[in-house]
Write an enzyme that holds these catalytic residues in place. Structure first.
Site, PDB file in Angstrom:
ATOM      1  N   LYS A 123       0.843  -1.209   0.000  1.00 28.06           N
ATOM      2  CA  LYS A 123       0.000   0.000   0.000  1.00 28.06           C
ATOM      3  C   LYS A 123       0.872   1.251   0.000  1.00 28.06           C
ATOM      4  CE  LYS A 123      -1.672   1.563   4.022  1.00 28.06           C
ATOM      5  NZ  LYS A 123      -1.378   2.951   4.382  1.00 28.06           N
ATOM      6  N   ASN A 124       1.901   1.288   0.854  1.00 30.54           N
ATOM      7  CA  ASN A 124       2.659   2.531   1.023  1.00 30.54           C
ATOM      8  C   ASN A 124       3.651   2.786  -0.102  1.00 30.54           C
ATOM      9  OD1 ASN A 124       1.124   2.974   3.228  1.00 30.54           O
ATOM     10  ND2 ASN A 124       2.659   2.277   4.711  1.00 30.54           N
ATOM     11  N   ILE A 137       8.671   6.342  16.871  1.00 30.81           N
ATOM     12  CA  ILE A 137       8.321   7.089  15.658  1.00 30.81           C
ATOM     13  C   ILE A 137       7.124   8.008  15.875  1.00 30.81           C
ATOM     14  CG2 ILE A 137       7.725   6.892  13.216  1.00 30.81           C
ATOM     15  CD1 ILE A 137      10.444   5.655  13.781  1.00 30.81           C
ATOM     16  N   ARG A 194      -8.814   0.186   4.827  1.00 32.39           N
ATOM     17  CA  ARG A 194      -7.951   1.147   4.120  1.00 32.39           C
ATOM     18  C   ARG A 194      -6.657   0.481   3.675  1.00 32.39           C
ATOM     19  NH1 ARG A 194      -6.588   6.149   7.502  1.00 32.39           N
ATOM     20  NH2 ARG A 194      -5.152   6.244   5.763  1.00 32.39           N
ATOM     21  N   CYS A 251      -4.245   7.985   9.718  1.00 31.87           N
ATOM     22  CA  CYS A 251      -4.433   7.433  11.067  1.00 31.87           C
ATOM     23  C   CYS A 251      -3.980   8.434  12.125  1.00 31.87           C
ATOM     24  CB  CYS A 251      -3.610   6.153  11.210  1.00 31.87           C
ATOM     25  SG  CYS A 251      -4.309   4.793  10.287  1.00 31.87           S
ATOM     26  N   ARG A 272      -3.697   9.846   4.239  1.00 27.21           N
ATOM     27  CA  ARG A 272      -2.419  10.526   4.445  1.00 27.21           C
ATOM     28  C   ARG A 272      -1.774  10.870   3.114  1.00 27.21           C
ATOM     29  NH1 ARG A 272      -0.570  13.246   7.978  1.00 27.21           N
ATOM     30  NH2 ARG A 272       1.630  13.657   7.867  1.00 27.21           N
ATOM     31  N   ASP A 299       4.788   0.163  12.030  1.00 28.39           N
ATOM     32  CA  ASP A 299       3.496  -0.341  11.551  1.00 28.39           C
ATOM     33  C   ASP A 299       3.237  -1.773  12.001  1.00 28.39           C
ATOM     34  OD1 ASP A 299       3.464   1.407   8.339  1.00 28.39           O
ATOM     35  OD2 ASP A 299       3.132   2.062  10.403  1.00 28.39           O
ATOM     36  N   ARG A 355       1.869  14.236  13.311  1.00 30.42           N
ATOM     37  CA  ARG A 355       2.132  14.019  11.877  1.00 30.42           C
ATOM     38  C   ARG A 355       2.212  15.325  11.089  1.00 30.42           C
ATOM     39  NH1 ARG A 355      -1.044   8.738   9.885  1.00 30.42           N
ATOM     40  NH2 ARG A 355       0.880   8.414   8.698  1.00 30.42           N
ATOM     41  N   PRO A 356       3.101  16.212  11.485  1.00 35.65           N
ATOM     42  CA  PRO A 356       3.259  17.471  10.736  1.00 35.65           C
ATOM     43  C   PRO A 356       3.830  17.214   9.339  1.00 35.65           C
ATOM     44  CG  PRO A 356       5.052  17.203  12.286  1.00 35.65           C
ATOM     45  CD  PRO A 356       4.083  16.081  12.558  1.00 35.65           C
ATOM     46  N   ILE A 357       3.825  18.240   8.481  1.00 32.91           N
ATOM     47  CA  ILE A 357       4.439  18.081   7.150  1.00 32.91           C
ATOM     48  C   ILE A 357       5.519  19.143   6.940  1.00 32.91           C
ATOM     49  CG2 ILE A 357       2.410  16.969   6.109  1.00 32.91           C
ATOM     50  CD1 ILE A 357       1.776  19.687   4.773  1.00 32.91           C
ATOM     51  N   ASP A 358       6.113  19.583   8.028  1.00 35.09           N
ATOM     52  CA  ASP A 358       7.140  20.639   7.934  1.00 35.09           C
ATOM     53  C   ASP A 358       8.337  20.241   7.085  1.00 35.09           C
ATOM     54  OD1 ASP A 358       7.419  18.879  10.290  1.00 35.09           O
ATOM     55  OD2 ASP A 358       9.333  19.891  10.485  1.00 35.09           O
ATOM     56  N   GLN A 359       8.704  18.968   7.107  1.00 30.16           N
ATOM     57  CA  GLN A 359       9.870  18.551   6.314  1.00 30.16           C
ATOM     58  C   GLN A 359       9.536  18.492   4.814  1.00 30.16           C
ATOM     59  OE1 GLN A 359      13.045  18.020   7.873  1.00 30.16           O
ATOM     60  NE2 GLN A 359      11.758  19.137   9.351  1.00 30.16           N
TER      61      GLN A 359
HETATM   62  C1  EPZ Z   1       4.292   6.630   6.373  1.00 30.97           C
HETATM   63  O1  EPZ Z   1       3.619   7.685   7.061  1.00 30.97           O
HETATM   64  C2  EPZ Z   1       3.296   5.498   6.330  1.00 30.97           C
HETATM   65  N1  EPZ Z   1       2.106   5.925   5.607  1.00 30.97           N
HETATM   66  C3  EPZ Z   1       2.928   5.069   7.742  1.00 30.97           C
HETATM   67  O2  EPZ Z   1       2.128   3.904   7.624  1.00 30.97           O
HETATM   68  C4  EPZ Z   1       4.195   4.679   8.498  1.00 30.97           C
HETATM   69  O3  EPZ Z   1       3.838   4.405   9.849  1.00 30.97           O
HETATM   70  C5  EPZ Z   1       5.196   5.829   8.462  1.00 30.97           C
HETATM   71  O4  EPZ Z   1       5.451   6.201   7.087  1.00 30.97           O
HETATM   72  C6  EPZ Z   1       6.518   5.441   9.100  1.00 30.97           C
HETATM   73  O5  EPZ Z   1       7.050   4.323   8.459  1.00 30.97           O
HETATM   74  C7  EPZ Z   1       2.153   5.970   4.257  1.00 30.97           C
HETATM   75  O6  EPZ Z   1       3.167   5.666   3.658  1.00 30.97           O
HETATM   76  C8  EPZ Z   1       0.888   6.388   3.573  1.00 30.97           C
HETATM   77  P1  EPZ Z   1       6.766   9.716   8.345  1.00 30.97           P
HETATM   78  P2  EPZ Z   1       4.284   9.167   7.065  1.00 30.97           P
HETATM   79  O7  EPZ Z   1       6.722  10.968   7.561  1.00 30.97           O
HETATM   80  O8  EPZ Z   1       4.978   9.376   5.765  1.00 30.97           O
HETATM   81  C9  EPZ Z   1       7.522  12.940  11.742  1.00 30.97           C
HETATM   82  C10 EPZ Z   1       0.265   2.577   7.836  1.00 30.97           C
HETATM   83  O9  EPZ Z   1      -0.110   1.952   8.843  1.00 30.97           O
HETATM   84  N2  EPZ Z   1       7.454  13.938  10.647  1.00 30.97           N
HETATM   85  O10 EPZ Z   1       7.820   8.707   8.076  1.00 30.97           O
HETATM   86  O11 EPZ Z   1       3.263  10.120   7.505  1.00 30.97           O
HETATM   87  C11 EPZ Z   1       6.191  12.268  11.985  1.00 30.97           C
HETATM   88  O12 EPZ Z   1       5.388  13.042  12.838  1.00 30.97           O
HETATM   89  C12 EPZ Z   1       0.743   3.985   7.997  1.00 30.97           C
HETATM   90  O13 EPZ Z   1       0.325   2.106   6.668  1.00 30.97           O
HETATM   91  C13 EPZ Z   1       7.759  15.266  10.935  1.00 30.97           C
HETATM   92  O14 EPZ Z   1       8.069  15.608  12.076  1.00 30.97           O
HETATM   93  O15 EPZ Z   1       5.362   8.975   8.224  1.00 30.97           O
HETATM   94  C14 EPZ Z   1       6.602  10.959  12.598  1.00 30.97           C
HETATM   95  O16 EPZ Z   1       6.847  11.161  13.981  1.00 30.97           O
HETATM   96  C15 EPZ Z   1       0.541   4.516   9.398  1.00 30.97           C
HETATM   97  N3  EPZ Z   1       7.694  16.182   9.930  1.00 30.97           N
HETATM   98  C16 EPZ Z   1       7.927  10.629  11.901  1.00 30.97           C
HETATM   99  O17 EPZ Z   1       8.379  11.863  11.337  1.00 30.97           O
HETATM  100  C17 EPZ Z   1       7.353  15.838   8.651  1.00 30.97           C
HETATM  101  O18 EPZ Z   1       7.325  16.726   7.773  1.00 30.97           O
HETATM  102  C18 EPZ Z   1       7.778   9.626  10.768  1.00 30.97           C
HETATM  103  O19 EPZ Z   1       6.764  10.097   9.898  1.00 30.97           O
HETATM  104  C19 EPZ Z   1       7.054  14.486   8.376  1.00 30.97           C
HETATM  105  C20 EPZ Z   1       7.114  13.553   9.391  1.00 30.97           C
END
Ligand code: EPZ
Length: 434
Positions: free
Chosen positions: A22-23, A331, A401, A120, A96, A309, A125-129
């Site tokens: 999925k991801n 995480i 989902r 979820c 997401r 996950d 889950r910010p998007i600052d990066q």
């Molecule tokens: C992806 O989410 C997956 N979702 C998640 O799977 C998975 O848990 C996660 O990666 C970690 O492996 C999809 O791919 C659709 P991250 P994502 O950006 O991209 C912080 C599932 O069950 N962060 O790797 O949202 C964030 O808050 C789902 O299939 C920032 O601080 O995860 C988190 O603490 C649930 N700023 C950490 O990084 C940012 O701009 C990892 O988040 C982005 C993230």
């Protein structure tokens, strides 16, 4: 409201085939709009998240068609010109991965307006990066009224980008935004998950120039244009892991087919450590467990560490093991919401900060449960399958989902599970299974 009803106590045995990841699929489907030519993508999991994203891609004007249930054709040549691009509907706000269209549309049209992502509720889950990466490439990014992110740029120029946190989403999004930029982009501290590599391989099959995916430094040389391609998505590491822990928690013997064992190493290692037996084949793993499993310690980490996950599914398994286990979630800030549900089945788990201290019990008793999110929902199904007696799991929309035909696959393994939509159907199931 549809729910699962489950009669626990069956030992799961047999074979199950894993769907596409999925991801990886979500990043790849969004990446397909970067070319005006047709992309044919195989092994797409038929789950809610991919259906919602495909509908959003069609809504902005791309030609999208299902060649079969798991093969889709996307042609981005008919997308409206940049200035009208707005990705929004009630569905897209729930997933997401809507934000991958930000990176793809910005990368191609230098303009993108996308509703802020949902997904979820397992943390802030910010998007600052993501925004940091887009701005480094030369884009202006604003959060505009109505809950949209608006990104626009006169031109996009490759840059050296250091991610403050290891983030799957931002790593993929910056790849999408930079493949057509001028010059070279370097992503430092990049995520290394298998789905990052799959998205990079897909983009390279379209003519992109990406090196280093799967390491923490990814180098992208911008190209003039991308062409259509045919591509097959890798198997889903987390669906495979979910069935591995399901076999372990029920003391079963299950062959899990269409997997890449290398992607499952952290999960296999932990299951072997607690006394299950994992046999690896070229594209399958067999998981067997007999007798009580042992306790262990787990800390979730970015790949190749133990995947976040898989944290709920492992917790459910450890809650039945001998002794005291500790799981630390490094995480996300809020990924233990399922613990209250498990406690109602008799589990003895205490959450302290970002750790859960688990004192193993002999067995769960069935209860009426509510899925708090996708992976926790799957974990509660595993607990119900291992429990004595009947359980129900509500809010299964979360599970749908990310898992294709979850109840059907469990039935092929001998699990007694059914989707019911009324008390009458629930009673019929109870009478039928006895
Ligand atoms: C992806 O989410 C997956 N979702 C998640 O799977 C998975 O848990 C996660 O990666 C970690 O492996 C999809 O791919 C659709 P991250 P994502 O950006 O991209 C912080 C599932 O069950 N962060 O790797 O949202 C964030 O808050 C789902 O299939 C920032 O601080 O995860 C988190 O603490 C649930 N700023 C950490 O990084 C940012 O701009 C990892 O988040 C982005 C993230």
């Amino acid at each position: 409201m549809e729910k699962y009803v489950i009669k626990g106590g069956q030992v799961l045995e047999g074979e199950v085939t894993i769907a596409g990841a999925k991801n990886a699929a979500l990043g790849i489907l969004a990446a397909a709009v970067l070319t005006n030519e047709e992309c044919i993508i195989e092994n797409v999991p038929y789950v809610e998240d991919t259906k919602v994203l495909l509908r959003a891609i069609e809504n902005i004007g791309a030609k999208v068609k299902y060649i079969d249930k798991h093969t889709v054709s996307i042609c981005g040549g008919t997308i409206g010109n940049g200035s009208e691009l707005c990705v929004d509907d009630e569905y897209i706000r729930k997933i997401r991965a809507s934000y991958y269209l930000l990176g793809a549309l910005l990368g191609k049209y230098h303009y993108a307006k996308v509703a802020l992502p949902g997904g979820c509720e397992i943390g802030l889950r910010p998007i600052d990066q993501h925004i940091k990466g887009f701005e480094a490439l030369g884009a202006k990014v604003d959060l505009v009224t109505g809950g949209y992110v608006l990104a626009q740029a006169d031109q996009l120029v490759g840059r050296h980008i250091y991610l403050d946190v290891v983030t799957v989403g931002a790593t993929i999004n910056i790849m999408l935004a930079s493949v057509l930029a001028e010059g070279k982009t370097t992503i430092e501290n990049a995520a290394k998950e298998p789905h990052i590599v799959d998205v990079a391989n897909f983009l390279n099959s379209m003519g992109a120039n990406i090196k280093g995916a799967g390491t923490d430094v990814i180098r992208i040389r911008g190209v003039q244009r991308l062409k259509g391609t045919e591509y097959s998505i890798i198997p889903d590491q987390i669906e495979a892991g979910t069935f591995m822990t399901m076999a372990a928690a029920t003391g079963g013997n299950v062959l899990i087919k269409n997997v890449i064992p290398k992607h499952l190493e952290a999960i296999s290692s932990k299951l072997n450590e607690i006394g299950a037996h994992v046999l690896e084949y070229d594209d399958a793993v067999r998981v067997m467990a007999d007798g009580r499993l042992k306790s262990t310690q787990i800390k979730t980490l970015p790949y190749p560490g133990f995947p976040t996950d898989m944290q709920p599914q492992m917790a459910v398994t450890l809650a039945l093991s001998q002794g005291t286990s500790v799981i630390t979630e490094s995480i996300f800030e809020n990924r233990f919401k399922y613990v209250n549900e498990l406690s109602r089945m008799g589990a003895r788990i205490k959450v302290e900060g970002n750790s859960a201290v688990i004192n193993g019990i002999e067995g769960y008793t069935g209860a009426n449960l509510v899925a708090p999110d996708l992976r926790a929902g799957a974990a509660l199904v595993i607990a119900a399958l291992a429990a004595e007696g009947f359980s129900t799991v509500d809010d299964i929309k979360y599970i749908l989902r990310g898992y294709e035909d979850f109840d059907g696959k469990i039935r092929t393994l001998g699990g007694q599970i059914q989707v019911v939509d009324s008390d009458k159907e629930l009673q019929k199931f109870k009478l039928r299974v006895g």
